[in-house]
Write a protein that holds these residues in place. Structure first.
Motif, PDB file in Angstrom:
ATOM      1  N   ALA A   9       6.648  -0.743  39.990  1.00  0.00           N
ATOM      2  CA  ALA A   9       5.108  -0.393  40.230  1.00  0.00           C
ATOM      3  C   ALA A   9       4.838  -0.362  41.768  1.00  0.00           C
ATOM      4  CB  ALA A   9       4.224  -1.527  39.593  1.00  0.00           C
ATOM      5  N   HIS A  10       6.102  -0.844  42.441  1.00  0.00           N
ATOM      6  CA  HIS A  10       5.509  -0.800  43.937  1.00  0.00           C
ATOM      7  C   HIS A  10       5.481   0.533  44.356  1.00  0.00           C
ATOM      8  CE1 HIS A  10       9.646   0.283  44.960  1.00  0.00           C
ATOM      9  NE2 HIS A  10       9.303   0.180  46.224  1.00  0.00           N
ATOM     10  N   LEU A  47      18.465   4.998  36.323  1.00  0.00           N
ATOM     11  CA  LEU A  47      18.019   5.911  35.614  1.00  0.00           C
ATOM     12  C   LEU A  47      16.372   5.407  35.001  1.00  0.00           C
ATOM     13  CD1 LEU A  47      21.144   6.579  33.198  1.00  0.00           C
ATOM     14  CD2 LEU A  47      19.968   8.177  34.853  1.00  0.00           C
ATOM     15  N   ILE A  48      16.231   4.066  35.052  1.00  0.00           N
ATOM     16  CA  ILE A  48      14.884   3.816  34.723  1.00  0.00           C
ATOM     17  C   ILE A  48      13.760   4.010  35.762  1.00  0.00           C
ATOM     18  CG2 ILE A  48      13.439   1.810  34.098  1.00  0.00           C
ATOM     19  CD1 ILE A  48      15.706   0.613  32.615  1.00  0.00           C
ATOM     20  N   SER A  49      14.263   3.732  37.028  1.00  0.00           N
ATOM     21  CA  SER A  49      13.644   3.859  38.147  1.00  0.00           C
ATOM     22  C   SER A  49      13.357   5.412  38.405  1.00  0.00           C
ATOM     23  CB  SER A  49      14.348   3.493  39.561  1.00  0.00           C
ATOM     24  OG  SER A  49      14.175   1.887  39.250  1.00  0.00           O
ATOM     25  N   GLY A  50      14.311   6.436  38.310  1.00  0.00           N
ATOM     26  CA  GLY A  50      14.384   7.729  38.195  1.00  0.00           C
ATOM     27  C   GLY A  50      12.989   8.336  37.395  1.00  0.00           C
ATOM     28  N   VAL A  63       7.785  10.602  35.902  1.00  0.00           N
ATOM     29  CA  VAL A  63       6.697  10.590  34.897  1.00  0.00           C
ATOM     30  C   VAL A  63       5.502  10.099  35.350  1.00  0.00           C
ATOM     31  CG1 VAL A  63       6.059  10.185  32.583  1.00  0.00           C
ATOM     32  CG2 VAL A  63       8.334  10.876  33.018  1.00  0.00           C
ATOM     33  N   VAL A  64       5.527   8.766  35.700  1.00  0.00           N
ATOM     34  CA  VAL A  64       4.443   7.999  36.072  1.00  0.00           C
ATOM     35  C   VAL A  64       3.794   8.184  37.658  1.00  0.00           C
ATOM     36  CG1 VAL A  64       3.449   5.749  36.317  1.00  0.00           C
ATOM     37  CG2 VAL A  64       5.257   6.091  34.395  1.00  0.00           C
ATOM     38  N   VAL A  75       4.504   5.540  28.795  1.00  0.00           N
ATOM     39  CA  VAL A  75       5.837   5.729  29.395  1.00  0.00           C
ATOM     40  C   VAL A  75       6.098   4.688  30.524  1.00  0.00           C
ATOM     41  CG1 VAL A  75       7.320   7.035  30.750  1.00  0.00           C
ATOM     42  CG2 VAL A  75       6.089   8.180  28.928  1.00  0.00           C
ATOM     43  N   GLY A  76       5.142   4.445  31.272  1.00  0.00           N
ATOM     44  CA  GLY A  76       5.329   3.312  32.277  1.00  0.00           C
ATOM     45  C   GLY A  76       5.561   1.868  31.708  1.00  0.00           C
TER      46      GLY A  76
END
Length: 320
Positions: free
Chosen positions: A48-49, A232-235, A240-241, A256-257
């Motif tokens: 979230a940062h 991958l999760i961060s990407g 998307v978010v 999604v977030g």
């Protein structure tokens, strides 16, 4: 871990993952509370940062940005980044302390509860912090060496030969990534050593280096896999978010977030559990027996319990 200590050395990577995933079932309430209070805030902050820094970076890069506001925006951006790194550092060490202590308590059949885990964290945190400082120093020195090597490479090579320059930089970066994975594995194992053995700091790093011998490939696969999944999760979160305002609706971005934050929570919890199990695998591989009663007393020392003198020699090497 219901296996005999001498059998742990034969665990494959899938076996290590299965053993790690099964551990929370032995004390679900404790792991649920540890996850909710420590690992969830850590995982949420990691993703979230960028929601706070992205608008500021966009404004700073905009050609229409008011120069009078630039200083204020830079100050705000640096303040957010500083608070984020401080939060990340603190909750990373707190999560490591809580999980490693809880897994060791289960391993020695010591009563496990969330309050006892919390009460042990302050004493464990200092040891982890000192180990982290040594690892940070190593990373700074290594990164400086890589940067200097890249700079000298660009200067020394004929920059007209773009193919040769590209290959040289690619090889150097590949070596950097390999060493980065190894140092990360060294740090994670040293963190467990700092909690479970009467050493920390540079001594814990030396012990971690010795334990990794013969199991470096396992460690590299586990660390690289963890880093790839987190990447991958961060990407996906970023696409998307953070940057998906035009292509995705608000509801889709929230769903999604939330899913990605939950997924990262699971990945971080499993990563910490694997970190703990892998320590016992390395100890077994090197035929270093663990006196469960001595380890039980050592853990009790974090809770202010009386620690017999024998606990100071809890990790003597034993031929199995």
């Amino acid at each position: 871990m219901d296996l005999a200590p001498e059998e742990l050395q034969f665990l494959s990577i899938p076996d290590i993952l299965r053993e790690s995933i099964s551990i929370p079932k032995r004390s679900p309430k404790t792991f649920y509370l540890v996850t909710l209070t420590l690992i969830f805030p850590l995982s949420f902050a990691i993703l979230a940062h960028s929601l706070f820094t992205h608008p500021l970076i966009s404004q700073l890069q905009s050609p229409f940005n008011d120069p009078s506001q630039t200083s204020h925006e830079w100050t705000l951006l640096l303040l957010i980044q500083f608070c984020y790194l401080l939060f990340l550092f603190a909750f990373s060490l707190l999560s490591t302390a809580a999980v490693v202590f809880t897994v060791a308590s289960l391993y020695t059949a010591k009563p496990v509860s969330f309050p006892s885990t919390l009460s042990a964290i302050p004493r464990v945190f200092r040891r982890l912090f000192l180990t982290f400082l040594w690892v940070s120093l190593l990373m700074v020195l290594y990164n400086s060496l890589i940067f200097l090597s890249l700079l000298l490479l660009v200067v020394a090579l004929d920059t007209q030969n773009s193919l040769l320059l590209f290959l040289a930089v690619f090889v150097l970066l590949a070596l950097f990534l390999v060493a980065h994975v190894y140092i990360t594995a060294l740090w994670h194992l040293a963190s467990v050593v700092s909690v479970l053995e009467p050493v920390y700091g540079l001594a814990a790093m030396r012990k971690s280096y010795e334990l990794l011998k013969g199991r470096t490939r396992y460690a590299a696969v586990l660390v690289a896999g963890y880093l790839v999944v987190c990447g991958l999760i961060s990407g996906v979160f970023s696409v998307v978010v953070v940057h998906g305002g035009d292509a995705y609706g608000v509801f889709a971005r929230i769903v999604v977030g939330g899913f990605l934050v939950g997924l990262l929570v699971v990945v971080n919890l499993v990563g910490l559990l694997v970190q703990s199990v892998f320590y016992y695998v390395c100890k077994s591989y090197h035929h270093q027996g663990i006196d469960k009663s001595a380890l039980h007393d050592h853990l009790g020392g974090y809770l202010g319990e009386y620690v017999p003198l024998k606990s100071s020699i809890q990790m003597e090497n034993l031929d199995v």
